[in-house]
Design a protein around this motif. Sequence first.
Motif, mmCIF file in Angstrom:
data_model
loop_
_atom_site.group_PDB
_atom_site.id
_atom_site.type_symbol
_atom_site.label_atom_id
_atom_site.label_comp_id
_atom_site.label_asym_id
_atom_site.label_seq_id
_atom_site.Cartn_x
_atom_site.Cartn_y
_atom_site.Cartn_z
ATOM 1 N N PRO A 106 0.735 -1.416 0.160
ATOM 2 C CA PRO A 106 -0.301 -0.226 -0.034
ATOM 3 C C PRO A 106 0.333 1.170 -0.127
ATOM 4 N N LEU A 107 0.570 2.424 -0.858
ATOM 5 C CA LEU A 107 1.106 3.368 -0.937
ATOM 6 C C LEU A 107 0.776 4.385 0.193
ATOM 7 N N LYS A 108 2.328 4.803 1.511
ATOM 8 C CA LYS A 108 1.996 5.215 2.074
ATOM 9 C C LYS A 108 2.000 6.419 1.942
ATOM 10 N N ILE A 109 0.943 7.786 2.307
ATOM 11 C CA ILE A 109 1.078 8.404 1.937
ATOM 12 C C ILE A 109 0.838 9.504 3.835
ATOM 13 N N LEU A 110 1.664 10.524 3.451
ATOM 14 C CA LEU A 110 2.437 11.342 4.381
ATOM 15 C C LEU A 110 1.309 12.562 4.049
ATOM 16 N N ALA A 111 0.585 13.504 4.753
ATOM 17 C CA ALA A 111 -0.371 15.289 4.509
ATOM 18 C C ALA A 111 0.078 15.697 5.446
ATOM 19 N N ARG A 112 0.588 16.625 4.571
ATOM 20 C CA ARG A 112 0.375 18.444 6.362
ATOM 21 C C ARG A 112 -0.968 18.671 5.641
ATOM 22 N N GLY A 113 -2.478 18.488 5.622
ATOM 23 C CA GLY A 113 -3.338 19.376 5.157
ATOM 24 C C GLY A 113 -4.587 18.616 5.905
ATOM 25 N N ASP A 114 -5.651 19.293 5.142
ATOM 26 C CA ASP A 114 -7.158 19.195 5.835
ATOM 27 C C ASP A 114 -8.042 18.346 4.622
ATOM 28 N N CYS A 115 -8.836 19.149 4.508
ATOM 29 C CA CYS A 115 -10.121 18.547 4.207
ATOM 30 C C CYS A 115 -9.742 18.096 2.773
ATOM 31 N N THR A 116 -9.460 19.335 2.193
ATOM 32 C CA THR A 116 -8.965 19.038 0.199
ATOM 33 C C THR A 116 -8.037 17.391 0.121
ATOM 34 N N SER A 117 -6.885 17.198 1.304
ATOM 35 C CA SER A 117 -6.283 15.562 1.410
ATOM 36 C C SER A 117 -6.596 14.388 1.489
ATOM 37 N N ARG A 118 -7.706 14.756 2.606
ATOM 38 C CA ARG A 118 -8.524 14.056 2.972
ATOM 39 C C ARG A 118 -9.491 13.337 3.007
ATOM 40 N N ARG A 119 -10.273 14.235 1.659
ATOM 41 C CA ARG A 119 -11.742 13.344 1.494
ATOM 42 C C ARG A 119 -11.236 13.775 -0.213
ATOM 43 N N SER A 120 -9.817 13.697 -1.119
ATOM 44 C CA SER A 120 -9.447 13.829 -1.838
ATOM 45 C C SER A 120 -9.122 11.978 -2.015
ATOM 46 N N VAL A 121 -8.592 11.612 -0.900
ATOM 47 C CA VAL A 121 -8.179 10.097 -1.232
ATOM 48 C C VAL A 121 -9.035 9.501 -1.092
ATOM 49 N N ALA A 122 -10.086 9.562 0.293
ATOM 50 C CA ALA A 122 -10.518 9.080 0.911
ATOM 51 C C ALA A 122 -12.087 8.909 -0.157
ATOM 52 N N LEU A 123 -12.223 9.607 -1.040
ATOM 53 C CA LEU A 123 -13.118 9.507 -1.611
ATOM 54 C C LEU A 123 -12.610 8.897 -2.876
ATOM 55 N N ASN A 124 -11.681 8.685 -3.687
ATOM 56 C CA ASN A 124 -10.740 8.033 -4.637
ATOM 57 C C ASN A 124 -10.325 6.779 -4.930
ATOM 58 N N GLN A 125 -10.487 6.583 -3.657
ATOM 59 C CA GLN A 125 -9.545 4.574 -3.346
ATOM 60 C C GLN A 125 -9.468 4.071 -4.409
ATOM 61 N N ASP A 126 -10.306 3.748 -5.596
ATOM 62 C CA ASP A 126 -10.129 3.224 -7.013
ATOM 63 C C ASP A 126 -9.152 4.367 -7.547
#
Length: 540
Positions: free
Chosen positions: A9-29
């Motif tokens: 699995p890709l390990k993503i380190l995020a310094r961010g807010d809803c844009t970072s979180r939602r962009s990953v959660a809503l595009n799992q494919d």
Amino acid sequence: MLKTADGNPLKILARGDCTSRRSVALNQDLFNKPPVFVQNEKSTFVQFLDAANGVTVTEDYLKEISDVEAMPRVLRSFYMGQAGRSILEQTDGDLLMIDSYADMNFQLWENIEKGFKFWIHPRFIYNMAKFKDEHGDFGHRTLDQSVEDSVRFIEVMRQKNPGIPVLFLNQQVDYYPKLEDKAKDFSKLGELVSQRLPDVYYGGVVEKDALELADIGSCGPGNTLHFQGSTYRQMWERAISDGLQEAVERRAANRAAPAAAPVAVAGYGELTYTKSPGRNIVITEIIDIDLQTGFDTCVPACSNVPAAVEKGLNRYFYFDGKCEHGPAPRFTPMLIDLEEFPTFEAWEQNIKKFSGGEKLRQKKRAKSLDYYSHEFPFKLHTQDAFEINNSMDARSGGPIRENLKRSIDDLGGLPTGPIPLAKPRCQHHWRKTFGVFVGDKEHMQGEVRVGERLAAYISIQRHGEFAIYGQIIGHGQDLPNGALTLLHHDVVEHLYASEEGKPSGLRYIMYGGVQNGGEGLFQFKRRGGFKPYIVNVPPA
């Protein structure tokens, strides 16, 4: 689909807010497997830089000054979340995600005694008078400050995660009036950072009519900062098309490969320079420079070139064969070898491959905005040059140098009449100035209507086989538009084709050294095609 070379699995380190979180959660494919997502929210870049230096606000301190229990649940989570610094300790990230929300939104305060910075909600501060006695109003970060902060933050993250690619996302605030005044500036943040460092991929700005809204009313009646997955997907797809997947693969390959041993060149010393932890630059290619004095085109002044080069570049070059036994120069010169590629088009295609197309997009953007370049007499645009020099408080990660603070009189004074472009007296030894311009029929310089505004300029001097950039600088308002990239590429194209360039024996273009300036300037040079070399000037 984004994936690591080993299929983990890709390990993503995020310094961010809803844009970072939602962009990953809503595009799992987008991922071969659900990624590991490590996120720190609600902190500006400068707060992380403080933390990297051992100074940071703690959860206990936030509770000490504020009535955390009285806060609404979401605010409490956000407020306490600004103390999170877990991503600074990660060493095995595959991708660093950043978005622009925190820097454009939060007003910071600085603890006078200890120096850490943080934001507050005034309504929940226990004792505001006492709070103001103990803290200074640090304010909001400007765009220029955020660019510098984010560049340094990425450099910090790459110390423990060498070569980690960055996905920079724009926080769309089209339906959040509170930040309307910041939107125009901060929509440029990711683009500006991507120009400063390699492997930074900007997802771009999504046009308002293309936004797919979510959670309407979550930020006030009719307002939202949240969007459907399709909105964020546009950002990811742009980054992927620009080379994000390849950068992820390079990060994985570099992490897995054993460190290569430096290779020495027999008979010569080896110059090693570590620009930042995790990046060791070893230069073993030695080139001899011919100053080309004594040609038929030379004039008496050309005889002074060897002495002038030795005086001006003794901290960069070896002279008279001393590279075999003399001490290494202080700086490691960076040059473009025009012989490496037969044509300008071949050189530019190599730049495209190296930067994932970023530099060519910057050039295309500048042209689309009607910027153009040509050689010009510097004294015809001294007012413009003065304004360019003083358009920013910081350059290359630090305060502007003293030579940029010169007055208009020091620059030659305002023109009082037309100034023709002088032709060099010698093909092999000359000084020129090239500029990027924007047409403006009414534009004046002193008493002269020049009909165009200077947006950026390069001063360049040829010393036989090499030419050197003495100054390359653009106006702060024009930098986001790709003005410097257009200028650099047009100058290289000119030097490939002009009789005063490659056809008459010009081989190298030099732009300072590896050690000059910060990491951002170093990466600007690398992405502009400059490479480090050991340079020797043989005896005449």
